[in-house]
Design an enzyme around this catalytic site. Structure first.
Site, PDB file in Angstrom:
ATOM      1  N   PHE A 191       0.847  -1.187   0.000  1.00  0.00           N
ATOM      2  CA  PHE A 191       0.000   0.000   0.000  1.00  0.00           C
ATOM      3  C   PHE A 191       0.889   1.246   0.000  1.00  0.00           C
ATOM      4  O   PHE A 191       1.896   1.278   0.705  1.00  0.00           O
ATOM      5  CB  PHE A 191      -0.892  -0.015   1.245  1.00  0.00           C
ATOM      6  CG  PHE A 191      -2.284   0.468   1.005  1.00  0.00           C
ATOM      7  CD1 PHE A 191      -2.596   1.819   1.124  1.00  0.00           C
ATOM      8  CD2 PHE A 191      -3.282  -0.417   0.644  1.00  0.00           C
ATOM      9  CE1 PHE A 191      -3.876   2.274   0.914  1.00  0.00           C
ATOM     10  CE2 PHE A 191      -4.567   0.020   0.415  1.00  0.00           C
ATOM     11  CZ  PHE A 191      -4.874   1.378   0.545  1.00  0.00           C
ATOM     12  N   HIS A 212       1.604  -6.585   6.037  1.00  0.00           N
ATOM     13  CA  HIS A 212       0.563  -6.661   5.014  1.00  0.00           C
ATOM     14  C   HIS A 212       1.133  -6.990   3.643  1.00  0.00           C
ATOM     15  O   HIS A 212       0.448  -6.815   2.627  1.00  0.00           O
ATOM     16  CB  HIS A 212      -0.208  -5.334   4.955  1.00  0.00           C
ATOM     17  CG  HIS A 212      -0.880  -4.970   6.241  1.00  0.00           C
ATOM     18  ND1 HIS A 212      -2.189  -5.291   6.526  1.00  0.00           N
ATOM     19  CD2 HIS A 212      -0.409  -4.325   7.335  1.00  0.00           C
ATOM     20  CE1 HIS A 212      -2.502  -4.849   7.730  1.00  0.00           C
ATOM     21  NE2 HIS A 212      -1.438  -4.261   8.245  1.00  0.00           N
ATOM     22  N   HIS A 248      -5.918  -4.061  13.342  1.00  0.00           N
ATOM     23  CA  HIS A 248      -5.629  -3.221  12.172  1.00  0.00           C
ATOM     24  C   HIS A 248      -6.671  -2.123  11.988  1.00  0.00           C
ATOM     25  O   HIS A 248      -6.340  -1.024  11.546  1.00  0.00           O
ATOM     26  CB  HIS A 248      -5.562  -4.110  10.930  1.00  0.00           C
ATOM     27  CG  HIS A 248      -5.291  -3.388   9.651  1.00  0.00           C
ATOM     28  ND1 HIS A 248      -4.274  -2.488   9.506  1.00  0.00           N
ATOM     29  CD2 HIS A 248      -5.926  -3.448   8.436  1.00  0.00           C
ATOM     30  CE1 HIS A 248      -4.272  -2.013   8.263  1.00  0.00           C
ATOM     31  NE2 HIS A 248      -5.269  -2.566   7.603  1.00  0.00           N
ATOM     32  N   HIS A 258      -1.889 -12.131   3.162  1.00  0.00           N
ATOM     33  CA  HIS A 258      -1.800 -11.838   4.594  1.00  0.00           C
ATOM     34  C   HIS A 258      -3.176 -11.827   5.247  1.00  0.00           C
ATOM     35  O   HIS A 258      -4.200 -11.685   4.582  1.00  0.00           O
ATOM     36  CB  HIS A 258      -1.109 -10.495   4.834  1.00  0.00           C
ATOM     37  CG  HIS A 258      -1.867  -9.318   4.311  1.00  0.00           C
ATOM     38  ND1 HIS A 258      -1.751  -8.874   3.016  1.00  0.00           N
ATOM     39  CD2 HIS A 258      -2.763  -8.484   4.903  1.00  0.00           C
ATOM     40  CE1 HIS A 258      -2.530  -7.827   2.826  1.00  0.00           C
ATOM     41  NE2 HIS A 258      -3.168  -7.570   3.967  1.00  0.00           N
ATOM     42  N   ASP A 309      -5.359  -9.817   8.063  1.00  0.00           N
ATOM     43  CA  ASP A 309      -5.497  -8.639   8.920  1.00  0.00           C
ATOM     44  C   ASP A 309      -5.989  -9.064  10.300  1.00  0.00           C
ATOM     45  O   ASP A 309      -6.899  -9.897  10.417  1.00  0.00           O
ATOM     46  CB  ASP A 309      -6.522  -7.658   8.344  1.00  0.00           C
ATOM     47  CG  ASP A 309      -5.976  -6.844   7.192  1.00  0.00           C
ATOM     48  OD1 ASP A 309      -4.768  -6.911   6.921  1.00  0.00           O
ATOM     49  OD2 ASP A 309      -6.777  -6.131   6.559  1.00  0.00           O
TER      50      ASP A 309
END
Length: 222
Positions: free
Chosen positions: A28, A58, A68, A62, A64
């Site tokens: 991200f 991440h 998170h 993955h 979360d």
């Protein structure tokens, strides 16, 4: 040791649905990319190679943790492992646009039929493995509510998030929080036909982390 020919591990097909994790793996925007350096290498006086890795939890396929998206949520090392192991259904929703809705998965969720406890949704013809998709497909929160009502405990996606990349309210993540759903992101479902499988995607026991990489695989039921 040679496994006996009748052992189910030698006869049930496996699909590896984890994308490669290396320096080219997208993360991200603003998150920590994968970096690896060697702190020891085999040579005179050293019998082993040892690396040090820096990255976001991440990266790649993955799980979360509730932490998170919930300041009071559990870290990944404390979550129950049950949702990450067991029967699941893969559904194709290619061309779904910015949000996956009930209309995109209804063909695989017939009314009156038992609902699988885990649902993995393929949205890409070819999952982006080296470029972050700013227009990534997310989930319609109403779809997540409906799936939770039908007993689904885990959602998986080949997208990098269940919410659009630009979202600040994280409406889909907030449904996960309220309904106690678990989520897997960045799965590579390119080669997986629609149908039912056994999912194996256990997170690491990182006791204070907000996520964990998983080595996600699907196993044929027979």
């Amino acid at each position: 040791m040679t496994m006996p020919a009748s052992d189910p591990c030698t006869t049930r097909r496996l699909w590896d649905i984890s994308p490669p994790v290396d320096a080219q793996a997208p993360v991200f925007p603003g998150d920590t990319p994968y970096q690896q350096r060697w702190v020891a290498t085999i040579g005179p006086g050293c019998p082993v190679n040892v690396s040090a890795i820096t990255t976001t939890p991440h990266v790649g396929a993955h799980a979360d943790a509730p932490l998170h998206y919930d300041p009071a949520g559990e870290p990944i090392g404390a979550v129950d492992l049950t949702p990450y192991l067991g029967p699941c259904r893969v559904v194709h929703a290619l061309g779904c646009g910015p949000l996956i809705t009930w209309a995109h998965v209804a063909h695989a969720m017939p009314a009156g039929a038992p609902c699988p406890p885990r649902l993995l949704v393929r949205t890409y013809a070819q999952m982006p493995q080296q470029v972050f998709d700013e227009a990534l497909p997310g989930f319609d929160p109403a779809l997540l509510e409906r799936l939770a009502d039908r007993g689904v405990c885990l959602i998986g996606t080949d997208s990098a998030s269940v919410d659009p990349a630009a979202s600040k309210t994280l409406d889909a993540h907030q449904v996960l929080r309220r309904r106690g759903l678990r989520v897997l992101e960045n799965l590579c479902l390119d080669a997986v036909p629609e149908g039912d499988y056994e999912l194996i995607a256990l997170p690491l026991k990182w006791m204070s982390a907000d996520a964990s990489p998983v080595r996600a695989v699907l196993r044929a039921l027979a």
